[in-house]
Design a protein around this motif. Structure first.
Motif, PDB file in Angstrom:
ATOM      1  N   LYS A  55       0.836  -1.205   0.000  1.00  0.00           N
ATOM      2  CA  LYS A  55       0.000   0.000   0.000  1.00  0.00           C
ATOM      3  C   LYS A  55       0.874   1.260   0.000  1.00  0.00           C
ATOM      4  N   GLN A  56       2.002   1.183   0.692  1.00  0.00           N
ATOM      5  CA  GLN A  56       2.888   2.342   0.765  1.00  0.00           C
ATOM      6  C   GLN A  56       3.509   2.669  -0.593  1.00  0.00           C
ATOM      7  N   VAL A  57       3.872   1.655  -1.359  1.00  0.00           N
ATOM      8  CA  VAL A  57       4.578   1.904  -2.623  1.00  0.00           C
ATOM      9  C   VAL A  57       3.647   1.960  -3.825  1.00  0.00           C
ATOM     10  N   ALA A  58       2.362   1.670  -3.624  1.00  0.00           N
ATOM     11  CA  ALA A  58       1.429   1.636  -4.754  1.00  0.00           C
ATOM     12  C   ALA A  58       1.425   2.928  -5.575  1.00  0.00           C
ATOM     13  N   PRO A  59       1.351   4.113  -4.943  1.00  0.00           N
ATOM     14  CA  PRO A  59       1.376   5.341  -5.759  1.00  0.00           C
ATOM     15  C   PRO A  59       2.633   5.474  -6.606  1.00  0.00           C
ATOM     16  N   THR A  60       3.772   5.046  -6.055  1.00  0.00           N
ATOM     17  CA  THR A  60       5.033   5.126  -6.807  1.00  0.00           C
ATOM     18  C   THR A  60       5.036   4.154  -7.976  1.00  0.00           C
ATOM     19  N   GLY A  61       4.545   2.943  -7.743  1.00  0.00           N
ATOM     20  CA  GLY A  61       4.477   1.963  -8.812  1.00  0.00           C
ATOM     21  C   GLY A  61       3.598   2.436  -9.959  1.00  0.00           C
ATOM     22  N   ILE A  62       2.468   3.037  -9.606  1.00  0.00           N
ATOM     23  CA  ILE A  62       1.549   3.562 -10.625  1.00  0.00           C
ATOM     24  C   ILE A  62       2.188   4.730 -11.362  1.00  0.00           C
ATOM     25  N   LEU A  63       2.848   5.621 -10.600  1.00  0.00           N
ATOM     26  CA  LEU A  63       3.549   6.753 -11.211  1.00  0.00           C
ATOM     27  C   LEU A  63       4.548   6.272 -12.248  1.00  0.00           C
ATOM     28  N   LEU A  64       5.337   5.291 -11.886  1.00  0.00           N
ATOM     29  CA  LEU A  64       6.379   4.802 -12.779  1.00  0.00           C
ATOM     30  C   LEU A  64       5.789   4.191 -14.046  1.00  0.00           C
ATOM     31  N   MET A 286       8.475  -4.713 -15.906  1.00  0.00           N
ATOM     32  CA  MET A 286       9.645  -5.075 -15.114  1.00  0.00           C
ATOM     33  C   MET A 286       9.939  -4.045 -14.036  1.00  0.00           C
ATOM     34  N   VAL A 287       9.863  -2.764 -14.391  1.00  0.00           N
ATOM     35  CA  VAL A 287      10.190  -1.719 -13.426  1.00  0.00           C
ATOM     36  C   VAL A 287       9.106  -1.589 -12.359  1.00  0.00           C
ATOM     37  N   SER A 288       7.843  -1.603 -12.781  1.00  0.00           N
ATOM     38  CA  SER A 288       6.758  -1.426 -11.808  1.00  0.00           C
ATOM     39  C   SER A 288       6.623  -2.628 -10.886  1.00  0.00           C
ATOM     40  N   SER A 289       6.825  -3.839 -11.401  1.00  0.00           N
ATOM     41  CA  SER A 289       6.737  -5.026 -10.553  1.00  0.00           C
ATOM     42  C   SER A 289       7.854  -5.037  -9.519  1.00  0.00           C
ATOM     43  N   MET A 290       9.009  -4.497  -9.895  1.00  0.00           N
ATOM     44  CA  MET A 290      10.108  -4.381  -8.948  1.00  0.00           C
ATOM     45  C   MET A 290       9.727  -3.467  -7.783  1.00  0.00           C
ATOM     46  N   ILE A 291       8.996  -2.388  -8.078  1.00  0.00           N
ATOM     47  CA  ILE A 291       8.576  -1.464  -7.024  1.00  0.00           C
ATOM     48  C   ILE A 291       7.634  -2.152  -6.039  1.00  0.00           C
ATOM     49  N   PHE A 292       6.703  -2.971  -6.551  1.00  0.00           N
ATOM     50  CA  PHE A 292       5.776  -3.660  -5.654  1.00  0.00           C
ATOM     51  C   PHE A 292       6.489  -4.746  -4.844  1.00  0.00           C
ATOM     52  N   ALA A 293       7.484  -5.393  -5.461  1.00  0.00           N
ATOM     53  CA  ALA A 293       8.291  -6.346  -4.704  1.00  0.00           C
ATOM     54  C   ALA A 293       9.057  -5.630  -3.603  1.00  0.00           C
ATOM     55  N   ALA A 294       9.491  -4.404  -3.893  1.00  0.00           N
ATOM     56  CA  ALA A 294      10.176  -3.606  -2.868  1.00  0.00           C
ATOM     57  C   ALA A 294       9.245  -3.294  -1.708  1.00  0.00           C
ATOM     58  N   GLY A 295       7.950  -3.192  -1.993  1.00  0.00           N
ATOM     59  CA  GLY A 295       6.985  -2.972  -0.924  1.00  0.00           C
ATOM     60  C   GLY A 295       6.964  -4.130   0.056  1.00  0.00           C
TER      61      GLY A 295
END
Length: 431
Positions: A55-64, A286-295
């Motif tokens: 939930k914390q990284v969702a806005p960033t993942g969507i932005l990217l 690839m980039v957005s899925s990495m952000i959600f994995a980082a979450g």
């Protein structure tokens, strides 16, 4: 105990991705989950931590996702083609103008934050010119490397996205205070380009040049060009950047709407839209899925209190009278750290510890993020052997990586030092 497990989690994560034993996404998920079980947390507790992190990284993942789609659409539509043609016409065989023009074009193209796309576009436009003029073959990859550095601090680049998600902040708070430093970095790069250009002009002189940019486009690229819509695309892009910098609309929401509008305006027919989406879909995923994995990674480290325990341990080791230097030291070491850490290892492994340590000393943790972005995999990524795009750059330029690093490394470090000085003077980071 939690402190040791936290350091072990990050250490194992760093080893696995640096040695390429696991993919980044796999390591981001499996390592903290396993260590969470070792720490004694139940599957339900870990699941709640994971969900909170996502939930914390969702806005960033969507932005990217949608920022990459937006700028990819603009590149496909040919928004920057007149600039490319104008620069090529302007240089007229003058090595000084060629090298400075390379820097300017690279900065413009790199507005999308995608190093791979930037390298391919700029190298394809300028490599024939450099060869025809017999300019030092290390100049082109060197200037391109320097030019993408300050521009890679844009909030939709993969590096900035990592910092934003790790620090659980938004683009405005992390990016805006660094704008003066970014401008200083741009001025430094243009100065270096001018200096290089003077040397090559003195060595080579000015010669006649005949070169057509349009001939270097593939047939598919030509089909996707929309020259009649260039002014609409330009106004849309300017409005987007102004709105983003002013913070009038949340960045993720802004790019969702802008990307869809850009796609619809330029490619109203479904088959054309599908071509654009398919050509850039892999990179976006690839980039957005990495952000959600980082979450998942940050969610478990934070929810389990491992981060707090590690920060407390570090605080006990740092003399209080030297704590104020933490952001400055982070900034100065950020560029060389690109040679040691991948962006994932640094922003998901190192930055959380540094930011929590800063908090313990009453320092704004966002200063650590701003300091890290002044070099770590921004200025540093085009010289790092840990990024695939670096090998693309030297491969296209037909130069050796070692020669490239030896030629441009000190100038890249100079970019970080200049930006660090201006960041200190403008209050983006403090002593």
């Amino acid at each position: 105990m939690l402190s040791l497990l936290g350091f072990a989690t990050i250490g194992i994560f760093l080893v696995l991705i640096i040695t390429k034993r696991l993919s980044v996404i796999t390591a981001l998920v499996l390592v903290p989950v396993i260590m969470g079980f070792v720490a004694g947390f139940s599957p339900k507790e870990l699941g709640e931590m994971i969900l909170a992190g996502i939930k914390q990284v969702a806005p960033t993942g969507i932005l990217l996702m949608f920022a990459v789609l937006y700028f990819a659409t603009m590149l496909d539509a040919g928004l920057f083609d007149p600039i490319i043609v104008g620069i090529i016409r302007f240089v007229k065989g003058d090595p000084l103008k060629v090298i400075v023009g390379t820097a300017i074009l690279t900065m413009i193209v790199h507005l999308d934050g995608d190093g791979t796309a930037t390298f391919m576009i700029v190298m394809s436009a300028f490599l024939p010119i450099y060869k025809q003029l017999n300019i030092n073959r290390l100049m082109l990859p060197g200037i391109v490397s320097l030019s993408v550095g300050p521009m890679h601090l844009v909030p939709w680049s993969g590096t900035s996205a990592r910092a934003i998600s790790t620090l659980k902040t938004d683009a405005t708070q992390l990016f805006n205070p660094n704008i003066p430093a970014i401008m200083a970095g741009i001025c430094w790069v243009l100065f270096v380009a001018y200096w290089f250009g003077l040397k090559e002009r003195k060595r080579l002189g000015v010669v006649d040049l005949h070169y057509a940019h349009h001939e270097n486009l593939t047939e598919q690229q030509k089909q996707l060009r929309r020259p009649k819509l260039i002014w609409i695309n330009a106004l849309l892009t300017i409005g987007l950047i102004v709105t983003l910098m002013k913070g009038w609309v949340p960045a993720s929401a802004l790019f969702i709407v802008a990307a869809v509008i850009a796609l619809l305006i330029n490619y109203p027919k479904l088959p054309d839209q599908q071509k654009v989406l398919k050509s850039h879909g892999n990179n976006i995923f690839m980039v957005s899925s990495m952000i959600f994995a980082a979450g998942v990674f940050s969610g478990i480290l934070t929810g389990s209190k491992m981060i707090d325990a590690m920060a407390t341990s570090l605080v006990s080791l740092i003399p209080e009278q030297h704590a104020a230097w933490l952001p400055t030291l982070t900034a100065i070491t950020s560029m060389p750290a690109s040679l040691l850490f991948t962006p994932d290892a640094y922003y998901f492994g190192v930055v959380p510890i540094l930011s929590q340590t800063a908090t313990q000393f009453g320092i704004d943790p966002l200063e650590i993020g701003r300091a890290a972005l002044l070099g770590q995999m921004t200025v540093g990524f085009p010289v790092s052997p840990l990024t695939a795009s670096t090998f693309l750059l030297v491969g296209l330029a037909e130069v050796d990586l070692g020669d490239h690093q030896k030629f441009i490394l000190k100038w890249a470090f100079g970019t970080t030092l200049v930006m660090t000085l201006v960041a200190l003077l403008t209050g983006s980071i403090h002593l």
